[in-house]
Design a protein around this motif. Sequence first.
Motif, mmCIF file in Angstrom:
data_model
loop_
_atom_site.group_PDB
_atom_site.id
_atom_site.type_symbol
_atom_site.label_atom_id
_atom_site.label_comp_id
_atom_site.label_asym_id
_atom_site.label_seq_id
_atom_site.Cartn_x
_atom_site.Cartn_y
_atom_site.Cartn_z
ATOM 1 N N GLY A 1 -4.413 -3.389 -12.832
ATOM 2 C CA GLY A 1 -3.130 -3.800 -12.128
ATOM 3 C C GLY A 1 -3.443 -4.656 -11.121
ATOM 4 N N SER A 2 -2.687 -5.614 -10.634
ATOM 5 C CA SER A 2 -2.883 -6.691 -9.734
ATOM 6 C C SER A 2 -2.211 -6.162 -8.394
ATOM 7 C CB SER A 2 -2.190 -7.720 -9.952
ATOM 8 O OG SER A 2 -1.035 -7.822 -9.999
ATOM 9 N N SER A 3 -2.647 -6.750 -7.241
ATOM 10 C CA SER A 3 -2.174 -6.350 -5.906
ATOM 11 C C SER A 3 -1.497 -7.615 -5.289
ATOM 12 C CB SER A 3 -3.385 -5.869 -5.055
ATOM 13 O OG SER A 3 -4.157 -7.009 -4.847
ATOM 14 N N GLN B 1 -0.141 -3.364 -1.485
ATOM 15 C CA GLN B 1 -0.125 -3.159 -2.900
ATOM 16 C C GLN B 1 -1.401 -2.676 -3.319
ATOM 17 O OE1 GLN B 1 1.956 -5.826 -5.692
ATOM 18 N NE2 GLN B 1 2.826 -6.951 -3.979
ATOM 19 N N SER C 1 -1.352 1.027 -2.504
ATOM 20 C CA SER C 1 -0.398 1.937 -3.372
ATOM 21 C C SER C 1 -0.822 2.319 -4.645
ATOM 22 C CB SER C 1 1.237 1.545 -3.179
ATOM 23 O OG SER C 1 1.312 0.559 -4.098
ATOM 24 N N ARG C 2 -1.618 0.999 -5.149
ATOM 25 C CA ARG C 2 -2.047 1.207 -6.745
ATOM 26 C C ARG C 2 -3.168 2.228 -6.629
ATOM 27 N NH1 ARG C 2 -1.648 -1.006 -11.540
ATOM 28 N NH2 ARG C 2 0.093 -2.239 -10.868
ATOM 29 N N HIS D 1 -2.316 5.955 -6.420
ATOM 30 C CA HIS D 1 -1.828 6.116 -7.731
ATOM 31 C C HIS D 1 -2.789 6.385 -8.608
ATOM 32 C CE1 HIS D 1 1.414 6.173 -10.691
ATOM 33 N NE2 HIS D 1 0.482 6.141 -11.503
ATOM 34 N N TYR D 2 -3.691 5.720 -8.619
ATOM 35 C CA TYR D 2 -5.168 5.723 -9.518
ATOM 36 C C TYR D 2 -5.754 7.151 -9.036
ATOM 37 C CZ TYR D 2 -5.273 0.880 -11.147
ATOM 38 O OH TYR D 2 -5.020 -0.121 -11.810
#
Lengths: 342, 342
Positions: free
Chosen positions: B104-106, B112, B115-116, B119-120
């Motif tokens: 995914g990208s930030s 961002q 938060s990614r 989540h991971y």
Amino acid sequence: MSEDKTSARPTMRMIADLAGVNISTVSRVLRQPSTDSDSETARRIRHLADKLGYRRDLWAASLRSRRTNALGIVVTRLTDIVMASVYEAIEQHAQARGYLAIAGSSQDDPNQQRSRIEHYIDRKLDGLLIGDAHLHAPFLDELAEREVRFVLFNRSSGEHPSVTWDDELGGAIVAQHFLDLGHERMAIINGLNYSSSGVMRAKGFLAALSKEGVNLPSEMVINAGFDAAAGREAAKELLRLRPRPTAIFAVNDYSAIGAMGVIRDEGLEVGKDIAVVGYNDISIADDLLVPLSSVRVPIDIMGRTAVEMIISQMNGEPVTSRRLTPYLVVRDSSRGRPGKPT
Amino acid sequence: MSEDKTSARPTMRMIADLAGVNISTVSRVLRQPSTDSDSETARRIRHLADKLGYRRDLWAASLRSRRTNALGIVVTRLTDIVMASVYEAIEQHAQARGYLAIAGSSQDDPNQQRSRIEHYIDRKLDGLLIGDAHLHAPFLDELAEREVRFVLFNRSSGEHPSVTWDDELGGAIVAQHFLDLGHERMAIINGLNYSSSGVMRAKGFLAALSKEGVNLPSEMVINAGFDAAAGREAAKELLRLRPRPTAIFAVNDYSAIGAMGVIRDEGLEVGKDIAVVGYNDISIADDLLVPLSSVRVPIDIMGRTAVEMIISQMNGEPVTSRRLTPYLVVRDSSRGRPGKPT
């Protein structure tokens, strides 16, 4: 096949086989409530489902209603700028709706597609957006049967819910443009035969020419891949022909850029000796030394629509496939009248 | 600060503050066994850790040893072909080692990114490969403190384990090439000041020129982004100068392509009036009508190295940062002698 001879639970596949349709059609019909405007096929499918005692796999559907607020995306290749751009549009619209998008590529290989999707399902992602569908796709039928929530984007397959560009229209627009400029000897650098996008672009292009009485000889239709190397090889073949084509439609900007390189190597001028039109209008098309004409596709709208469709599906609402409208951006690579025959 | 005045559990941050180093240095030192060749700093850090009674968060580390066979990747943008290519190399080498990579990208936004990554971590991925590190990165320090397993790629930050290209060398190579051709008025279209990659390329370029007695005036150094639009804007500024530069180093191929477009718009010839060199050697560099000279970086090796490093870290082995060697591919955009002053 009679009901009392088998104890097997009725499946979408049975209904599809009996009705003589694809599983994706059964899935589409049974996801929606029956209405007075149901087609003959829809009525036959509902009748068979009733008769067989088919029940949607609601247990599986309810299990999956535990939300994880994540969407799993599969694309052919993230090194394909169009795929990466659609993914980023999905990511952005998903985020605005409270979902995290995670991505990966399948290299357009159905085995990799399957293993990635099974992994997403294991992790209980809320929904899948699949951008690498093949026209023949038994695994997608299986997913529909298992009540996995998914929406296709970029490519369609059967009647599975999808958002695509109107690729047939895109091809027809390019044909119209070439005819308009006065071209008579046109060629097409085609895509892969298992991808709806390339197939439909070529179909629209050839049909629009044919409607104007122009039927391309088979040597003017080259099957190639979607990258610059494939475009180079295809263009080499085309430039060996005598007379050469005066206009080339590459169904992808990368293959168009590869073709432009070969035209230059042959000492010919793009846009003067040979017109070239690509597809997707990637951002550098405008920055090339001879800017490339290209069919522009609404990437952000595709991303937004895919996210809206999967959320509707997650909410149990009926989902209708969408086709988005492309348009042509004319630049120097196809502005002039046809070049002299060579 | 004295031990008996606080009941707070000692942290890497305390040690870092007391030793006057970055957390990433503390993390690097404490991940590895002490040896006779430990530096003065390493010895000071170990001494402070002992004195404070610092214990690595082994509970967290053991919790995370439940393997999920998945690696989480974060990049700036997947629409950046270099990032997408490194991601795909990671994906492929991860797969060969039995891991699924998800991406995914930030958008290069630290919020961002955070938060990614959280989540991971929630999904208990086995390890993280982070391609969007900023030079100032408090969140990465926090991750090190939390014993989250990660390796940086593409960009470095502090002493967190990373695999990068030797960007300083890459910049120096371009300087050498321009001097070799006889250029005297050179300019650089720089990257973003929070990214190690652009900063180091510019540093290497300017230092190598300076070593040969050439010091660029400040108007010849333009700070820009990494895309074609940024390159266009920067080139417009440079072409307003009198005399103009005869050679431009853009620290990214996209900004180089944007610059080439502007040079053409001004009626000048790339490679003849003005030499242009980019960075990364993206695949279309060779297919442009004036093929672009570019610093080539070993993308596949970066992907493989990142995967090997994170697996080593997961196995509790010491991990050393790596810098991979770039080299210059000379094409028509920088083949000639300097153009006449304009």
